[in-house]
Design a protein around this motif. Sequence first.
Motif, short mmCIF file in Angstrom:
data_model
loop_
_atom_site.label_atom_id
_atom_site.label_comp_id
_atom_site.label_asym_id
_atom_site.label_seq_id
_atom_site.Cartn_x
_atom_site.Cartn_y
_atom_site.Cartn_z
N PHE A 152 0.86 -1.11 0.08
CA PHE A 152 0.04 -0.02 -0.13
C PHE A 152 0.99 1.04 0.01
O PHE A 152 0.63 2.13 -0.51
N GLN A 207 1.93 1.73 -3.61
CA GLN A 207 0.93 2.07 -4.36
C GLN A 207 0.62 3.64 -4.21
O GLN A 207 0.50 4.43 -5.08
N SER A 239 -4.79 7.31 -5.32
CA SER A 239 -5.00 5.75 -5.61
C SER A 239 -6.56 5.60 -5.22
O SER A 239 -6.89 6.29 -4.14
N LEU A 242 -8.12 2.61 -3.22
CA LEU A 242 -7.91 1.50 -2.58
C LEU A 242 -9.22 0.65 -2.13
O LEU A 242 -10.34 1.22 -1.46
N THR A 272 -11.31 5.44 -0.85
CA THR A 272 -11.33 4.04 -0.70
C THR A 272 -12.84 3.52 -0.71
O THR A 272 -13.69 4.15 -0.42
#
Length: 264
Positions: A20, A23, A30, A32, A63
Amino acid sequence: MQIVILKNAAEVAAYGADIFEKQLNRKAESVLGLATGSTPVALYQNLIEKNRCGDISFKDAVTFNLDEYLGLEGTHPQSYRFFMNEQLFNHVDINKDHTHVPPGNAKNPVEACQEYEAQIAAAGGIDVQLLGIGRNGHIGFNEPSSGLTSRTRVKTLTKETIDDNARFFSADEYQPHLSITMGIGTILDAKKVVLLATGENKAEAVKATVEGPLTASCPASALQLHRDAVIVIDEAAASKLDNIEFYKHIEAENQKLQAHLASL
Ligand SMILES: N[C@@H]1[C@@H](O)[C@H](O)[C@@H](COP(=O)(O)O)O[C@@H]1O
């Protein structure tokens, strides 16, 4: 599948957290995919620490959680929204408006599932999806017999899953039997998938995932179809695998290759 066998749960969490970290540092915005259960807690603690030290930032991240109990408000202590706030979101620099957990209180859960899929698509799809695994091989709340191309939908929990999760509810507390979960197809659409499993009680499920046939009877076996699935497990969770030494050998070679590539 990349199978990474490590000594213990702490190493599994650190390895997962590094994925993570890479990333987020490669792409600040990102998307996630996150998971609940006891297994990811240590990984989240690693991420909180990395965020505190300034090694990573969630400022621009988005997220999506895998699943939620149907019938619980996000303020309920056993809801997965509450869990995520407590275990990660409250402790990092994430914008809570960018965090998504399926709505357990949705009036129309069927529409809410379609909306969740649309939100994932609008965000550009999931870059890295974190997964735990149930003892029966479930991922998210995709119980055995789940369609291997399924999308986000309402799922009924098995007795085994309800019993396994009963430890989080007090005896007189209502424990939902239904959930909203990303489907197996939704999970397989993530660009990368990282499944963590620790402890001997996951060894049977890990064996079925890695060495069993591709079957809806073990939903996690669908990861055999994914082009970038990493299975990160400790020795105990690996203990029922037939080819442990081979997987360790591949991983050692993989590390050498990565070091070589980094030196170019
Ligand atoms: N829906 C969650 C899963 O996403 C999780 O993987 C599983 C295992 O949890 P634990 O990590 O506590 O064993 O629990 C729940 O059923």
